[in-house]
Scaffold this motif. Structure first.
Motif, PDB file in Angstrom:
ATOM      1  N   TRP A  77       1.017  -1.280  -0.163  1.00 19.11           N
ATOM      2  CA  TRP A  77      -0.385   0.121   0.133  1.00 19.11           C
ATOM      3  C   TRP A  77       0.809   1.284   0.447  1.00 19.11           C
ATOM      4  CZ3 TRP A  77      -5.268  -0.430  -1.055  1.00 19.11           C
ATOM      5  CH2 TRP A  77      -5.843  -1.526  -0.592  1.00 19.11           C
ATOM      6  N   LYS A  78       0.393   1.872  -0.839  1.00 15.75           N
ATOM      7  CA  LYS A  78       1.332   3.742  -0.827  1.00 15.75           C
ATOM      8  C   LYS A  78       0.469   4.364   0.274  1.00 15.75           C
ATOM      9  CE  LYS A  78       2.175   7.200  -3.610  1.00 15.75           C
ATOM     10  NZ  LYS A  78       2.266   8.148  -5.208  1.00 15.75           N
ATOM     11  N   VAL A  79       1.224   4.474   1.447  1.00 15.85           N
ATOM     12  CA  VAL A  79       0.951   5.807   2.580  1.00 15.85           C
ATOM     13  C   VAL A  79       1.681   6.171   3.015  1.00 15.85           C
ATOM     14  CG1 VAL A  79       1.765   3.719   4.101  1.00 15.85           C
ATOM     15  CG2 VAL A  79      -0.148   4.793   4.521  1.00 15.85           C
ATOM     16  N   VAL A  80       1.125   7.802   3.720  1.00 18.78           N
ATOM     17  CA  VAL A  80       2.056   7.990   4.512  1.00 18.78           C
ATOM     18  C   VAL A  80       1.932   8.666   5.461  1.00 18.78           C
ATOM     19  CG1 VAL A  80       1.997  10.157   2.554  1.00 18.78           C
ATOM     20  CG2 VAL A  80       0.421   9.912   4.393  1.00 18.78           C
ATOM     21  N   GLY A  81       2.053   9.068   7.052  1.00 18.73           N
ATOM     22  CA  GLY A  81       1.513   8.871   8.118  1.00 18.73           C
ATOM     23  C   GLY A  81       1.892  10.815   8.747  1.00 18.73           C
ATOM     24  N   ILE A  82       1.557  10.837  10.071  1.00 13.11           N
ATOM     25  CA  ILE A  82       1.746  11.789  10.740  1.00 13.11           C
ATOM     26  C   ILE A  82       1.249  11.551  11.920  1.00 13.11           C
ATOM     27  CG2 ILE A  82      -0.028  14.387  11.529  1.00 13.11           C
ATOM     28  CD1 ILE A  82      -0.800  14.849   8.587  1.00 13.11           C
ATOM     29  N   HIS A  83       2.780  11.692  13.152  1.00 17.24           N
ATOM     30  CA  HIS A  83       2.726  11.530  13.824  1.00 17.24           C
ATOM     31  C   HIS A  83       3.237  12.184  14.730  1.00 17.24           C
ATOM     32  CE1 HIS A  83       5.860   8.853  13.669  1.00 17.24           C
ATOM     33  NE2 HIS A  83       4.723   8.265  12.099  1.00 17.24           N
ATOM     34  N   GLY A  84       4.270  11.839  16.114  1.00 15.26           N
ATOM     35  CA  GLY A  84       4.865  12.897  16.964  1.00 15.26           C
ATOM     36  C   GLY A  84       6.042  12.522  16.403  1.00 15.26           C
ATOM     37  N   ALA A  85       6.155  11.293  15.991  1.00 14.23           N
ATOM     38  CA  ALA A  85       7.923  11.063  15.824  1.00 14.23           C
ATOM     39  C   ALA A  85       8.643  11.911  14.923  1.00 14.23           C
ATOM     40  CB  ALA A  85       8.454   9.458  15.846  1.00 14.23           C
ATOM     41  N   LYS A  86       7.210  12.147  13.537  1.00 14.00           N
ATOM     42  CA  LYS A  86       8.105  12.711  12.832  1.00 14.00           C
ATOM     43  C   LYS A  86       8.269  14.097  13.037  1.00 14.00           C
ATOM     44  CE  LYS A  86       5.109   9.948   9.439  1.00 14.00           C
ATOM     45  NZ  LYS A  86       6.986   9.260   8.815  1.00 14.00           N
ATOM     46  N   SER A  87       9.170  15.213  12.199  1.00 13.46           N
ATOM     47  CA  SER A  87       9.052  16.639  11.500  1.00 13.46           C
ATOM     48  C   SER A  87       8.231  16.938  11.453  1.00 13.46           C
ATOM     49  CB  SER A  87      10.567  16.479  11.188  1.00 13.46           C
ATOM     50  OG  SER A  87      10.090  16.400  10.161  1.00 13.46           O
ATOM     51  N   GLN A  88       7.847  18.606  12.059  1.00 13.11           N
ATOM     52  CA  GLN A  88       6.772  19.022  10.923  1.00 13.11           C
ATOM     53  C   GLN A  88       7.128  19.048   9.553  1.00 13.11           C
ATOM     54  OE1 GLN A  88       4.729  20.483  13.125  1.00 13.11           O
ATOM     55  NE2 GLN A  88       4.040  20.862  10.777  1.00 13.11           N
ATOM     56  N   GLU A  89       8.005  18.683   9.283  1.00 13.59           N
ATOM     57  CA  GLU A  89       8.710  18.959   7.661  1.00 13.59           C
ATOM     58  C   GLU A  89       7.897  18.050   7.327  1.00 13.59           C
ATOM     59  OE1 GLU A  89      11.924  19.865   4.059  1.00 13.59           O
ATOM     60  OE2 GLU A  89      12.883  19.618   6.489  1.00 13.59           O
ATOM     61  N   GLN A  90       8.146  16.938   7.478  1.00 15.85           N
ATOM     62  CA  GLN A  90       7.455  15.815   7.554  1.00 15.85           C
ATOM     63  C   GLN A  90       6.134  15.720   7.551  1.00 15.85           C
ATOM     64  OE1 GLN A  90       9.954  13.550  10.032  1.00 15.85           O
ATOM     65  NE2 GLN A  90      10.527  12.064   7.733  1.00 15.85           N
ATOM     66  N   ARG A  91       5.700  15.967   8.441  1.00 18.24           N
ATOM     67  CA  ARG A  91       4.411  15.884   8.842  1.00 18.24           C
ATOM     68  C   ARG A  91       3.691  17.189   8.038  1.00 18.24           C
ATOM     69  NH1 ARG A  91       4.160  16.717  15.392  1.00 18.24           N
ATOM     70  NH2 ARG A  91       1.874  17.668  14.846  1.00 18.24           N
ATOM     71  N   THR A  92       4.411  17.968   6.872  1.00 19.85           N
ATOM     72  CA  THR A  92       3.814  19.068   7.120  1.00 19.85           C
ATOM     73  C   THR A  92       3.788  18.554   4.890  1.00 19.85           C
ATOM     74  OG1 THR A  92       4.419  20.896   7.449  1.00 19.85           O
ATOM     75  CG2 THR A  92       3.625  21.369   5.678  1.00 19.85           C
ATOM     76  N   LYS A  93       4.462  17.685   4.757  1.00 22.01           N
ATOM     77  CA  LYS A  93       4.575  16.695   3.149  1.00 22.01           C
ATOM     78  C   LYS A  93       3.245  15.617   3.767  1.00 22.01           C
ATOM     79  CE  LYS A  93       8.378  14.725   0.280  1.00 22.01           C
ATOM     80  NZ  LYS A  93       9.063  14.625   0.021  1.00 22.01           N
ATOM     81  N   SER A  94       3.346  15.133   4.438  1.00 18.56           N
ATOM     82  CA  SER A  94       2.410  13.754   4.156  1.00 18.56           C
ATOM     83  C   SER A  94       1.018  14.639   3.920  1.00 18.56           C
ATOM     84  CB  SER A  94       2.787  13.374   5.883  1.00 18.56           C
ATOM     85  OG  SER A  94       3.955  12.668   5.569  1.00 18.56           O
ATOM     86  N   LEU A  95       1.064  15.587   5.089  1.00 20.42           N
ATOM     87  CA  LEU A  95      -0.379  16.220   5.242  1.00 20.42           C
ATOM     88  C   LEU A  95      -0.851  17.084   3.409  1.00 20.42           C
ATOM     89  CD1 LEU A  95      -2.954  16.929   6.631  1.00 20.42           C
ATOM     90  CD2 LEU A  95      -2.192  18.475   7.334  1.00 20.42           C
ATOM     91  N   SER A  96       0.541  17.060   2.591  1.00 17.87           N
ATOM     92  CA  SER A  96      -0.124  17.842   1.645  1.00 17.87           C
ATOM     93  C   SER A  96      -0.525  17.147   0.585  1.00 17.87           C
ATOM     94  CB  SER A  96       1.601  18.610   1.102  1.00 17.87           C
ATOM     95  OG  SER A  96       1.468  19.401  -0.484  1.00 17.87           O
ATOM     96  N   LEU A  97       0.571  15.770   0.428  1.00 19.26           N
ATOM     97  CA  LEU A  97       0.286  14.668  -0.148  1.00 19.26           C
ATOM     98  C   LEU A  97      -1.265  13.903  -0.148  1.00 19.26           C
ATOM     99  CD1 LEU A  97       4.097  12.888  -0.119  1.00 19.26           C
ATOM    100  CD2 LEU A  97       3.052  13.511  -1.653  1.00 19.26           C
ATOM    101  N   PHE A  98      -1.351  13.919   1.141  1.00 18.30           N
ATOM    102  CA  PHE A  98      -3.043  13.665   1.319  1.00 18.30           C
ATOM    103  C   PHE A  98      -3.898  14.100   0.269  1.00 18.30           C
ATOM    104  CE2 PHE A  98      -6.644  12.619   4.235  1.00 18.30           C
ATOM    105  CZ  PHE A  98      -6.706  11.638   3.998  1.00 18.30           C
ATOM    106  N   LYS A  99      -3.685  15.568   0.661  1.00 23.00           N
ATOM    107  CA  LYS A  99      -4.933  16.413   0.737  1.00 23.00           C
ATOM    108  C   LYS A  99      -4.722  16.513  -0.746  1.00 23.00           C
ATOM    109  CE  LYS A  99      -5.058  19.724   4.806  1.00 23.00           C
ATOM    110  NZ  LYS A  99      -5.341  20.945   4.812  1.00 23.00           N
TER     111      LYS A  99
END
Length: 560
Positions: free
Chosen positions: A415-437
């Motif tokens: 499965w192609k998947v992204v993640g958002i949680h406390g272990a990720k940096s803000q840059e990684q979380r922003t990128k994941s959220l952008s890909l999801f949106k």
């Protein structure tokens, strides 16, 4: 001797036919009396009902009054109460309007035909000038200000009820579910507040006039996007500040001039102490998701930030629930009797546009086996809900280690998947959220950090791999789908580890008219009481004109 004539016993005649006739007559007489009593009770009931109906309609017509007279009086009473407002495609309908003593009870209808009960309380809440809006035109705002609302036919219930009060400068409490349009409910009045203060003047280095506090980075960024897009056409500049990223760019943005600051309590407090964020002119303050902010332990930061704002100021609090801590915070920083609008219920209630499916897992001896079974079930659900790999699906985990494990397991499973949680940096979380949106990767694993503030209109399915720590968080998780009037699905795994929340979950399911699994009821339906049936709630809202408490002291001379 001395007995009266009627007291003297007369001899009975042994006449069988006579006795039968007397018995028959007696029985007939009793039956007639019973029928008469029933008719009298029915007549009394009808009379009481008629009087009750007349009282509810405000009429003072007597029983002999004609229908025409009743109708005339009812119409007059309705005019005094503001009449009936009919919604056109999703506005407000005062079907059962009750207005007395600063209380107004109405119904806000939605396009789907469902009706949300709306309760308005507070000082002058029943004043006709605060009538809810049936259309955007009734707000009488500049066209540029309302450009951001072009995608909607009518204001949502929280918007239509809040704008008249907020545009008049009133302190305000808004209780409404996620996805109900709360951001624009306070965002449009914020823009109008800035425009009235600035009078079209935009200067470099100017300090903000409005402040919005949010509990998480994701929610703060979401609010920023909405207010930026709504404010820029009107010359209103917004800046967003939160932790996890360098302070330099945020400081530079603040120094270049700002009208509205959106931020999380921790980072904002740091910038205030660095004297790069000055709030002395802030006269419009919003606490969004106030309940979550206190749950996360931000009370001291919030108190410190509010102490740096202007006085007097207009104070707003928006929340999905109204626990005692939030009530006390409002009592400390708001007018004694602020306006309070409750859309739906103050209790924990889920979005009725979401189909809730709960799977109860029987405990096993080895937790590892249980996790493997749940993993297999998750993969099966993704085959069902995400087969096209185009629709957006969120899988919620409780802890970041669990989220990391699930993200890796799903990748290994193809499965192609992204993640958002406390272990990720803000840059990684922003990128994941952008890909999801954007749909670049429409499958996301997240912890409760994304349960609030993630506003993606097209999320179709939420899967709760593990149940959250509170029922409120469950409601917020499933609120990521079924937004803006669309339908959604929430599929939840419930294990014996969560049995303490079974009663609350049952209530949430029943309130939303969802199927309650029999296996869930086996855990029990006990819920810790928040209100006593005999004594009421733990607190009561006191009106501004209530008499003050008097201190009485006693000494030994007062005793007998």
């Amino acid at each position: 001797m001395g007995k009266k004539l009627k007291d003297i016993e007369t001899p009975q005649i042994d006449d069988t036919a006579s006795r039968k006739e007397k018995k028959k007559n007696k029985k007939k007489k009793q039956q007639q009396q019973e029928e008469a009593e029933i008719e009298e009770q029915q007549a009394s009931g009808k009379q009481a009902k008629r009087k009750l109906d007349q009282a509810q309609l405000g009429g003072e017509a007597t029983e002999n009054g004609s229908r025409k007279k009743d109708k005339k009086k009812n119409k007059k009473q309705q005019e005094e109460n503001g009449g009936k407002e009919e919604a056109n495609g999703g506005g407000v309908e005062a079907v059962n309007g009750k207005e007395n003593g600063g209380v107004r009870e109405e119904s806000g209808s939605k396009e789907g035909g469902e009706v949300d009960k709306v309760l308005v309380t507070g000082k002058d809440a029943d004043d006709s000038k605060y009538r809810p809006l049936k259309s955007f035109a009734e707000a009488k705002l500049p066209e540029k200000v309302l450009e951001c609302c072009q995608g909607f036919k009518t204001p949502s219930p929280i918007q239509s009820h809040s704008w008249p009060f907020l545009l008049d400068g009133r302190d305000f409490i808004g209780i409404a579910k996620t996805g109900s349009g709360k951001t624009l409910a306070y965002g449009i009045p914020a823009i109008m507040h800035v425009m009235s203060k600035r009078k079209g003047k935009m200067e470099r280095g100017q300090i903000p006039l409005c402040l919005v506090l949010a509990p998480t980075r994701e929610l703060a960024d979401q609010i920023f996007v909405v207010l930026r897009d709504a404010g820029e056409p009107n010359g209103i500049r917004s800046v967003c500040v939160y932790g996890g990223t360098p302070k330099g760019p945020q400081i530079a943005s603040l120094k270049s001039g700002v009208d509205i600051v959106i931020g999380t309590p921790g980072r904002l407090k740091d910038l205030i102490e660095m004297e790069v964020c000055r709030l002395k002119d802030v006269s419009y303050v919003v606490l969004d998701e106030a309940d979550r902010m206190l749950d996360m332990g931000f009370r001291q930061e919030v108190q410190h930030i509010l102490s740096k704002t202007a006085s007097p100021r207009q104070m707003l609090m928006f929340s999905a629930t109204w626990p005692l801590d939030v009530h006390n915070l409002a009592k400390d920083h708001m007018d004694p009797n602020p306006v309070k609008v409750v859309v739906g219920s103050e209790d924990t209630a889920a979005n009725h546009d979401v189909l809730q499916i709960v799977e109860v897992w029987i405990p096993t001896v080895q937790h590892v086996i249980e996790d493997r079974l749940r993993d297999d079930r998750l993969l099966a659900l993704l085959e069902k809900y995400h087969k096209s790999q185009k629709n957006r699906v969120i899988v919620f985990a409780l802890y970041q280690k669990e989220a990391e494990r699930l993200e890796g397991m799903l990748r290994r499973s193809g499965w192609k998947v992204v993640g958002i949680h406390g272990a990720k940096s803000q840059e990684q979380r922003t990128k994941s959220l952008s890909l999801f949106k954007t749909g670049g990767c429409p499958l996301m694993v997240a912890t409760d950090v994304a349960a609030r503030g993630l506003d993606v209109p097209d999320v179709e399915v939420v899967i709760n791999y593990s149940f959250p720590l509170t029922t409120e968080d469950y409601v917020h998780r499933i609120g990521r789908t079924g937004r803006a009037g669309k339908k959604g699905v929430a599929h939840t795994f419930f294990t014996h580890h969560n049995k303490g929340l079974a009663g609350e979950l049952v209530n949430v399911l029943r309130e939303a008219k969802q199927i309650v699994p029999e296996s869930l009821l086996k855990f029990g339906t006990h819920v810790k009481k928040k209100e006593s049936k005999l004594y009421g709630a733990h607190f009561r809202e006191i009106s501004a004109d209530a008499p003050k408490a008097k201190k009485i002291t006693f000494n030994s001379d007062d005793e007998d």
